[in-house]
Scaffold this motif. Structure first.
Motif, PDB file in Angstrom:
ATOM      1  N   CYS A 113      -4.430   1.149  -3.342  1.00  0.00           N
ATOM      2  CA  CYS A 113      -3.856   1.512  -2.046  1.00  0.00           C
ATOM      3  C   CYS A 113      -4.952   1.611  -0.991  1.00  0.00           C
ATOM      4  N   LEU A 114      -6.064   2.295  -1.332  1.00  0.00           N
ATOM      5  CA  LEU A 114      -7.175   2.429  -0.386  1.00  0.00           C
ATOM      6  C   LEU A 114      -7.772   1.073  -0.049  1.00  0.00           C
ATOM      7  N   GLU A 115      -7.894   0.203  -1.039  1.00  0.00           N
ATOM      8  CA  GLU A 115      -8.427  -1.143  -0.793  1.00  0.00           C
ATOM      9  C   GLU A 115      -7.555  -1.896   0.211  1.00  0.00           C
ATOM     10  N   LEU A 116      -6.244  -1.773   0.056  1.00  0.00           N
ATOM     11  CA  LEU A 116      -5.331  -2.468   0.967  1.00  0.00           C
ATOM     12  C   LEU A 116      -5.400  -1.878   2.369  1.00  0.00           C
ATOM     13  N   PHE A 117      -5.437  -0.540   2.473  1.00  0.00           N
ATOM     14  CA  PHE A 117      -5.538   0.102   3.784  1.00  0.00           C
ATOM     15  C   PHE A 117      -6.861  -0.239   4.464  1.00  0.00           C
ATOM     16  N   ASN A 118      -7.908  -0.484   3.650  1.00  0.00           N
ATOM     17  CA  ASN A 118      -9.211  -0.846   4.213  1.00  0.00           C
ATOM     18  C   ASN A 118      -9.340  -2.331   4.498  1.00  0.00           C
ATOM     19  N   ALA A 120       0.827  -1.208   0.000  1.00  0.00           N
ATOM     20  CA  ALA A 120       0.000   0.000   0.000  1.00  0.00           C
ATOM     21  C   ALA A 120       0.862   1.259   0.000  1.00  0.00           C
ATOM     22  N   GLU A 121       1.922   1.254   0.804  1.00  0.00           N
ATOM     23  CA  GLU A 121       2.813   2.414   0.862  1.00  0.00           C
ATOM     24  C   GLU A 121       3.457   2.671  -0.496  1.00  0.00           C
ATOM     25  N   ALA A 122       3.950   1.597  -1.144  1.00  0.00           N
ATOM     26  CA  ALA A 122       4.597   1.749  -2.447  1.00  0.00           C
ATOM     27  C   ALA A 122       3.596   2.208  -3.512  1.00  0.00           C
ATOM     28  N   LEU A 123       2.368   1.685  -3.464  1.00  0.00           N
ATOM     29  CA  LEU A 123       1.342   2.097  -4.414  1.00  0.00           C
ATOM     30  C   LEU A 123       0.989   3.578  -4.241  1.00  0.00           C
ATOM     31  N   GLN A 124       0.930   4.022  -2.997  1.00  0.00           N
ATOM     32  CA  GLN A 124       0.611   5.426  -2.737  1.00  0.00           C
ATOM     33  C   GLN A 124       1.664   6.352  -3.339  1.00  0.00           C
ATOM     34  N   ILE A 125       2.949   6.002  -3.117  1.00  0.00           N
ATOM     35  CA  ILE A 125       4.026   6.843  -3.658  1.00  0.00           C
ATOM     36  C   ILE A 125       4.021   6.789  -5.182  1.00  0.00           C
ATOM     37  N   ARG A 126       3.806   5.577  -5.750  1.00  0.00           N
ATOM     38  CA  ARG A 126       3.794   5.472  -7.209  1.00  0.00           C
ATOM     39  C   ARG A 126       2.619   6.245  -7.807  1.00  0.00           C
TER      40      ARG A 126
END
Length: 358
Positions: A264-269, A238-244
């Protein structure tokens, strides 16, 4: 895997402690108290751990055992850090214990150089969390210098370089950060630590983004995402997807940015990566070795329907790497000096990377 194993460990440590006390063996009692406190912490029994470590610290001081004293202080710092989010004052208390641990290890001399280096690493990481970047840099510089004087401990040194690189990014020393991160990546690869390599790739992605090199940033972050996917590390992914996603947005690619941010939101949720049967890691043939004649290399996996990808430059393979085909085997001229890294991917699921050196 079994939470009751910690309770069983508690029982045996308490029996050992009773035996050491009956023998008046303070050294044995001290080390057992440290082990018991570690088991306490793993069960979130912070109060019990604190009590046992206070007793261990008193024993080590009575024995004038500087190494044991340093270990007690370092474990006491770990206790404070476990509750630091709920009790912010614990960060400063942890730093006090870490400073005392460093002093004890330093007094013990060269046999405790690695303990001192690890303590400095913890101090640097704690100060990084507090955003005290100049002081964090001093601690990590000292840690790296100590690791340079010791043989082995490659992964620990790599972790320190990674932390120092991240701190340098916060200090806007991007060239210095790239140097540390590149060295950390090589060391993690040398010990086949995929998780460590992925964390470095995330930091490299951020560093290249800061320099405006968006292509290199996306490449590094894509490599990190592939590794986190293999490791089932949803938070790291999720962190890497957010930065990308942010890099795609800065690169005027809203569709790619939206896709990354949505995932990213799906993973954080808490939405899991689709779980299919993981493919079996590929094998290269002939096996690795120092061949003195030219060699033709193939690869295969026992899982049907996989696509095989590989690199020859030491980087982690992803779905964007060269795809292997049995019709076009890999040809290497003699003498060989190449690191082949392979991965099998099926239905979005990837194996752990396999490394073979020729």
């Amino acid at each position: 895997t079994r939470r009751d194993s910690y309770r069983e460990a508690d029982t045996f440590f308490e029996l050992a402690l009773r035996a050491y006390n009956s023998l008046e063996d303070r050294t044995g009692a001290c080390s057992t108290l440290q082990l018991l406190a570690d088991a306490n912490m793993r069960q979130n029994k912070i109060g019990a751990a604190d009590e046992n470590l206070a007793t261990a610290l008193k024993l080590s001081q009575d024995l004038r055992d500087k190494k044991s004293e340093g270990v007690s202080h370092r474990l006491m710092a770990n206790c404070k850090l476990r509750e630091a989010e709920e009790k912010p004052g614990n960060y400063s208390r942890a730093l006090e214990h870490l400073a005392a641990a460093r002093q004890a290890f330093s007094f013990a001399g060269k046999p405790c150089a690695v303990d001192e280096a690890l303590t400095l690493q913890s101090m640097g990481n704690t100060r990084k969390l507090l955003e005290e970047y100049p002081d964090a840099l001093k601690d990590l510089d000292a840690s790296v210098a100590l690791f340079e004087t010791t043989a082995g401990f490659t992964q620990e040194k790599a972790q320190t370089l990674l932390l120092r690189g991240e701190v340098k990014l916060h200090c806007t020393d991007v060239p210095g950060a790239l140097e540390d991160l590149g060295a950390a990546k090589t060391l993690f690869q040398n010990v086949a630590s995929s998780r460590g390599e992925a964390k470095v790739l995330v930091a490299l992605g951020q560093a290249h983004s800061d320099l405006g090199d968006r292509a290199s940033s996306i490449e590094a972050l894509t490599g990190a995402i592939a590794i986190f996917n293999v490791q089932d590390d949803l938070l790291g992914m999720a962190e890497a997807l957010q930065i990308r996603g942010e890099v795609h947005l800065n690169n005027y690619d809203p569709p790619a940015s939206n896709a990354d941010m949505q995932r990213c939101l799906e993973l954080f949720n808490g939405e899991q990566v689709p779980q299919g049967a993981k493919p079996i890691a590929p094998e290269a043939f002939p096996p690795g070795g120092g061949y003195v004649t030219e060699v033709t290399i193939g690869m295969a996996t026992e899982t049907t329907g996989c696509l095989l990808y590989y690199t020859l430059d030491g980087s982690a393979p992803t779905a964007d790497s060269r795809q292997f085909s049995q019709a076009v085997p890999i040809f290497m001229a003699a003498p060989c000096s190449t690191t082949l890294r392979m991965v099998a991917i099926k239905d979005g699921r990837s194996t752990e990377g396999r490394i073979t050196v020729y």
